[in-house]
Write a protein that holds these residues in place. Structure first.
Motif, PDB file in Angstrom:
ATOM      1  N   ILE A  38       0.851  -1.181   0.000  1.00 35.64           N
ATOM      2  CA  ILE A  38       0.000   0.000   0.000  1.00 35.64           C
ATOM      3  C   ILE A  38       0.888   1.233   0.000  1.00 35.64           C
ATOM      4  CG2 ILE A  38      -1.853   1.241   1.179  1.00 35.64           C
ATOM      5  CD1 ILE A  38      -2.579  -1.544   0.093  1.00 35.64           C
ATOM      6  N   GLY A  39       0.674   2.121  -0.984  1.00 38.16           N
ATOM      7  CA  GLY A  39       1.489   3.327  -1.103  1.00 38.16           C
ATOM      8  C   GLY A  39       0.897   4.508  -0.362  1.00 38.16           C
ATOM      9  N   VAL A  40       1.637   5.604  -0.365  1.00 37.43           N
ATOM     10  CA  VAL A  40       1.219   6.808   0.335  1.00 37.43           C
ATOM     11  C   VAL A  40      -0.128   7.308  -0.199  1.00 37.43           C
ATOM     12  CG1 VAL A  40       2.513   8.316  -1.242  1.00 37.43           C
ATOM     13  CG2 VAL A  40       1.946   9.112   1.060  1.00 37.43           C
ATOM     14  N   ASN A  41      -0.991   7.725   0.721  1.00 42.45           N
ATOM     15  CA  ASN A  41      -2.332   8.259   0.434  1.00 42.45           C
ATOM     16  C   ASN A  41      -3.322   7.209  -0.048  1.00 42.45           C
ATOM     17  OD1 ASN A  41      -1.842  10.998   1.109  1.00 42.45           O
ATOM     18  ND2 ASN A  41      -0.845  11.323  -0.859  1.00 42.45           N
ATOM     19  N   GLU A  42      -2.929   5.929  -0.071  1.00 44.14           N
ATOM     20  CA  GLU A  42      -3.848   4.883  -0.491  1.00 44.14           C
ATOM     21  C   GLU A  42      -4.601   4.309   0.708  1.00 44.14           C
ATOM     22  OE1 GLU A  42      -1.841   3.227  -4.591  1.00 44.14           O
ATOM     23  OE2 GLU A  42      -1.444   2.108  -2.744  1.00 44.14           O
ATOM     24  N   ILE A  43      -5.761   3.730   0.421  1.00 44.50           N
ATOM     25  CA  ILE A  43      -6.617   3.161   1.464  1.00 44.50           C
ATOM     26  C   ILE A  43      -6.803   1.675   1.197  1.00 44.50           C
ATOM     27  CG2 ILE A  43      -8.952   3.179   2.443  1.00 44.50           C
ATOM     28  CD1 ILE A  43      -9.025   6.178   1.979  1.00 44.50           C
ATOM     29  N   ALA A  44      -6.686   0.875   2.246  1.00 47.30           N
ATOM     30  CA  ALA A  44      -6.761  -0.579   2.075  1.00 47.30           C
ATOM     31  C   ALA A  44      -7.403  -1.220   3.295  1.00 47.30           C
ATOM     32  CB  ALA A  44      -5.368  -1.160   1.859  1.00 47.30           C
ATOM     33  N   ARG A  45      -7.895  -2.428   3.082  1.00 44.57           N
ATOM     34  CA  ARG A  45      -8.418  -3.224   4.198  1.00 44.57           C
ATOM     35  C   ARG A  45      -7.340  -4.215   4.621  1.00 44.57           C
ATOM     36  NH1 ARG A  45     -14.402  -6.051   4.616  1.00 44.57           N
ATOM     37  NH2 ARG A  45     -14.204  -6.793   6.769  1.00 44.57           N
ATOM     38  N   VAL A  46      -6.999  -4.204   5.902  1.00 44.87           N
ATOM     39  CA  VAL A  46      -5.902  -5.035   6.397  1.00 44.87           C
ATOM     40  C   VAL A  46      -6.324  -5.796   7.646  1.00 44.87           C
ATOM     41  CG1 VAL A  46      -4.179  -3.411   5.501  1.00 44.87           C
ATOM     42  CG2 VAL A  46      -4.931  -3.238   7.882  1.00 44.87           C
TER      43      VAL A  46
END
Length: 434
Positions: free
Chosen positions: A384-392
């Protein structure tokens, strides 16, 4: 107040009468006029000092403007003024006879999405601006999605620069229809679409004579009257302990209290409570606010709670109701907004801060990265890169006393910290909880 009123009725009345503070965050694309709009709100509500206005007028004339550059009231950093953009979150405070306000003027650039998340995380209302000439942009949709993910309960779409499209009702109707359709894909319980001109003041504080076809509220009227008291969780009692108060003076040598901010529910003397994670039970002996004892406490009050029994309570513990307590959990399913330039990867170890409790966390798995422009879920992503949103999926060293973010935005959120630098690298919203 009548002496025979019950404590519960008193609490409800206090919540209603004291919830006179509205936090709202501005969002939108670059040059949509966010800073100018805030300047107009401050100017027309008479919330700036004469010397501030004179300084802005002088600066505007020095640049050859034939109008007062209201954005200068909020763009405080030198680099912001030089580039003509908002970089950091600028907080402004003002009040009207009806309500007090805290504004978070957030950046419009994609690379400052993390700043926008920070400013909107505590907002009661999100204010998304669009340029009437441009219509909805990718960044407008992006910020609407973020506000939805952050569970900001109220959203206003301000169609700005209506003066540049001849105050066209047709232009407004097209943008309103397009955004309303887009909003059906999001979790937005309350939406208002208002046509304005921040530069000229139309429909900001005063009703516009140029848009007689618009029958809705002005922006200020909506901000003053939007109902936010019921947005607080007044059912699930949550009191994270921040500090143990033990005065060393002889006068108060027996005093022992637990200070913190009420995150949910209503606390009253006599309530049976449980201290977590120890599971020890007691009753509330009293609640202190500054130098006086009060009859109840509710979000977001900061108070000191005294218990009848001498139980072991320390920073990081949570006081809750016996029959309605959060279940400690070390496995956390959450949406993460990543803020660091170094990518987030599986098996990474980070420090985590949840309410007043600190722990360490291991990234067990990245389920998907969310494309916040299309809402597509990329399940093939490995980082996941900067400013990205993810489910972890996270595993913590210490159980967290958490709720779902949808239930309680305080106990349902956390931040991730780089242990080597101490820098905050992520903000999380818990999907499942008590």
């Amino acid at each position: 107040m009548a002496e025979n009123i019950t404590a519960g009725e008193q609490a409800v009345e206090n919540v209603t009468t004291n919830m006179d503070l509205l936090r709202f965050a501005t969002a939108g694309s670059v040059d949509d006029g966010k800073s100018t709009l805030i300047g107009r709100l401050l100017l027309d509500s008479k919330s700036i000092f004469e010397d501030q206005l004179e300084a802005v007028e002088t600066t505007s004339k020095g640049k050859g403007y034939d109008y007062t550059d209201l954005a200068l009231l909020t763009d405080g950093l030198r680099s912001e003024r030089e580039q003509g953009i908002t970089i950091d979150v600028a907080y402004r405070y003002f009040a009207t006879p009806a309500r007090k306000f805290i504004i978070a003027d957030t950046p419009g650039h994609v690379q400052y999405t993390r700043n926008m998340v920070t400013g909107a995380s505590t907002a009661d209302l999100g204010l998304v601006l669009v340029d009437a000439r441009q219509g909805l942009t990718e960044q407008s949709r992006r910020h609407a999605v973020i506000l939805s993910l952050l569970r900001v309960p109220h959203l206003v779409l301000a169609v700005n620069k209506m003066d540049l499209v001849d105050f066209s009702e047709e232009v407004y109707d097209k943008i309103q229809a397009e955004f309303t359709q887009f909003a059906t894909k999001l979790n937005i319980p309350d939406l208002e679409v208002i046509p304005i001109s921040a530069l000229q003041g139309d429909n900001v504080v005063n009703r516009s004579e140029n848009m007689a076809w618009y029958s809705g509220p002005t922006l200020m009227h909506h901000l003053e009257n939007v109902h936010v008291a019921s947005d607080r969780d007044l059912v699930d009692t949550r009191f994270p302990v921040q500090y143990v108060v033990r005065p060393k003076s002889e006068e108060h040598h027996d005093y022992r209290g637990y200070a913190g901010q009420v995150a949910g529910g209503v606390l009253k003397p006599g309530d049976e409570v449980v201290v977590l994670p120890s599971g020890m039970t007691s009753r509330i002996a009293g609640i202190d606010l500054y130098d006086q004892e009060i009859e109840e406490a509710f979000p977001p009050m900061s108070v000191t709670v005294r218990l009848e029994d001498d139980v072991d309570v320390s920073r990081g513990d949570t006081i809750a109701r016996v029959k309605n307590a959060p279940k400690p959990s070390q496995d956390i399913d959450a949406m993460i907004c990543w803020m660091a330039t170094t990518p987030l990867r599986p098996r990474q170890k980070l420090a985590i801060k949840h309410t007043t409790r600190n722990a360490r966390a291991l990234v067990k798995d990245i389920q998907y990265r969310l494309d916040i422009n299309t809402l597509h879920r990329d399940q093939e992503t490995k980082e996941i890169g900067v400013n990205e949103i993810a489910r972890v999926q996270l595993r913590t060293t210490t159980p967290l006393l958490c709720d779902a973010y949808a239930q309680n935005r305080t106990t349902g959120s956390f931040i991730l910290i780089d242990e080597n630098t101490g820098v905050t690298v992520g903000a999380g919203m818990i999907n499942t909880g008590n």
